[in-house]
Design a protein around this motif. Sequence first.
Motif, PDB file in Angstrom:
ATOM      1  N   UNK A 103       0.828  -1.205   0.000  1.00 18.30           N
ATOM      2  CA  UNK A 103       0.000   0.000   0.000  1.00 18.30           C
ATOM      3  C   UNK A 103       0.867   1.261   0.000  1.00 18.30           C
ATOM      4  N   UNK A 104       0.335   2.300  -0.653  1.00 17.39           N
ATOM      5  CA  UNK A 104       0.995   3.598  -0.634  1.00 17.39           C
ATOM      6  C   UNK A 104       0.738   4.280   0.702  1.00 17.39           C
ATOM      7  N   UNK A 105       1.383   5.409   0.897  1.00 18.72           N
ATOM      8  CA  UNK A 105       1.205   6.147   2.149  1.00 18.72           C
ATOM      9  C   UNK A 105      -0.247   6.590   2.331  1.00 18.72           C
ATOM     10  N   UNK A 106      -0.961   6.781   1.226  1.00 24.81           N
ATOM     11  CA  UNK A 106      -2.362   7.193   1.289  1.00 24.81           C
ATOM     12  C   UNK A 106      -3.318   6.015   1.311  1.00 24.81           C
ATOM     13  N   UNK A 107      -2.782   4.806   1.352  1.00 23.13           N
ATOM     14  CA  UNK A 107      -3.621   3.626   1.460  1.00 23.13           C
ATOM     15  C   UNK A 107      -4.002   2.978   0.149  1.00 23.13           C
ATOM     16  N   UNK A 108      -3.479   3.473  -0.974  1.00 22.28           N
ATOM     17  CA  UNK A 108      -3.782   2.875  -2.275  1.00 22.28           C
ATOM     18  C   UNK A 108      -3.193   1.472  -2.366  1.00 22.28           C
ATOM     19  N   UNK A 109      -3.994   0.528  -2.845  1.00 23.52           N
ATOM     20  CA  UNK A 109      -3.530  -0.848  -3.035  1.00 23.52           C
ATOM     21  C   UNK A 109      -2.645  -0.889  -4.277  1.00 23.52           C
ATOM     22  N   UNK A 110      -1.356  -1.096  -4.079  1.00 23.02           N
ATOM     23  CA  UNK A 110      -0.401  -1.077  -5.188  1.00 23.02           C
ATOM     24  C   UNK A 110      -0.084  -2.462  -5.727  1.00 23.02           C
ATOM     25  N   UNK A 111      -0.480  -3.508  -5.028  1.00 26.72           N
ATOM     26  CA  UNK A 111      -0.091  -4.863  -5.422  1.00 26.72           C
ATOM     27  C   UNK A 111      -0.483  -5.217  -6.859  1.00 26.72           C
ATOM     28  N   UNK A 112      -1.701  -4.878  -7.324  1.00 27.36           N
ATOM     29  CA  UNK A 112      -2.050  -5.257  -8.708  1.00 27.36           C
ATOM     30  C   UNK A 112      -1.157  -4.592  -9.749  1.00 27.36           C
ATOM     31  N   UNK A 113      -0.623  -3.419  -9.437  1.00 26.75           N
ATOM     32  CA  UNK A 113       0.216  -2.715 -10.405  1.00 26.75           C
ATOM     33  C   UNK A 113       1.669  -3.154 -10.366  1.00 26.75           C
ATOM     34  N   UNK A 114       2.045  -3.911  -9.330  1.00 30.57           N
ATOM     35  CA  UNK A 114       3.438  -4.311  -9.199  1.00 30.57           C
ATOM     36  C   UNK A 114       3.553  -5.818  -8.985  1.00 30.57           C
ATOM     37  N   UNK A 115       3.235  -6.597 -10.011  1.00 29.21           N
ATOM     38  CA  UNK A 115       3.350  -8.055  -9.882  1.00 29.21           C
ATOM     39  C   UNK A 115       4.789  -8.500  -9.665  1.00 29.21           C
ATOM     40  N   UNK A 116       5.763  -7.702 -10.094  1.00 33.52           N
ATOM     41  CA  UNK A 116       7.161  -8.051  -9.895  1.00 33.52           C
ATOM     42  C   UNK A 116       7.533  -8.017  -8.419  1.00 33.52           C
ATOM     43  N   UNK A 117       6.950  -7.093  -7.654  1.00 34.79           N
ATOM     44  CA  UNK A 117       7.181  -7.068  -6.209  1.00 34.79           C
ATOM     45  C   UNK A 117       6.333  -8.133  -5.524  1.00 34.79           C
ATOM     46  N   UNK A 118       5.113  -8.311  -5.985  1.00 30.57           N
ATOM     47  CA  UNK A 118       4.230  -9.322  -5.399  1.00 30.57           C
ATOM     48  C   UNK A 118       4.832 -10.715  -5.535  1.00 30.57           C
TER      49      UNK A 118
END
Length: 328
Positions: free
Chosen positions: A38-53
Amino acid sequence: MLAAPVADPALPPGWAGEPKWDGWRALVSVEAGRIVLRSRRGTDLAPMFPDIRSGSGQLPDATALDGEIVVWEAGRLAFERLQKRLQRRRAQAARLAAEWPAHFVAFDLLRLAGTDTTRWPYRRRRAALEDLFTEHELAAPWALCPSTTDPATVREWLTWTAVGMEGIVFKRLEGRYEPAVRRWRKYKVLETHDAIVGAITGRLAAPRTLLLGRFDTSGRLQYTGRSTNLSQAAGRALAELLAPATGTHPWAGWTFSAGWGTNETLNATLVRPDLVVEVDVDVARDSAGRWRHPARWHRIRAELHPIQVPKFGEGDEPPADGNLHEQP
């Protein structure tokens, strides 16, 4: 945890310094094989970053990290590649991850195998974070942020602006991790540059911000960024020298964004592009060389003709006299 800006880049006794990355601040946690990013504002970032997931299996269960998502391209940090990840459809995430792979640069440890570490002093959290990387042999997409108590190393890091490093974050060695509290400190390198006023927000008699430009090699005025809000004294001084645009302005019909990553536009008034000002800007740039963060107005350069201003995309190296300023 947040950081308060400071004017002095010197490393205080009893503190550690870390490079300040030009990336996307994020928190990552792994619980029962599920990763939350999640970003600092609470946005779910996992779908946009499969390489980190996809790297979540390297972390022990019930572990949480604070850090920065970065993309490295052509020898520098490329924030615009992160922005495009968020702007594109999620179905394109895998292709973008292959084209612009991201890394999670971990700089703090919030939980370790189920143990809350936020009440530990920084020096203990840091040691545990280093052990985590060593014992589990963490590899891409995970990266460990450097940390030092050596003032000479901090001074060296301050020379890394050419690759997009923004400055230094200072953390007290005995300090706990306190969410939403500005106990950390940050120093951001600013560079002094000249630019041409092409438009303003507010009224001509009381300009609020400046929209700044530079001529490109073909002689066309290109937008390079805007200023922070002007003081009343600065607004009065500028108002005496600003004139409304006459004839065909090179920015006629253009719209200007209120900020990086927002769809809000500015209500801008075009002015005659014949006034040069000096501004302080940080090192964050987009792929075209525009200043990504608002510049701080410094002074009027009435002695300069617009043709004397460096061309768009040029003159973005720190001045030879080391004229650097703190981030407001």
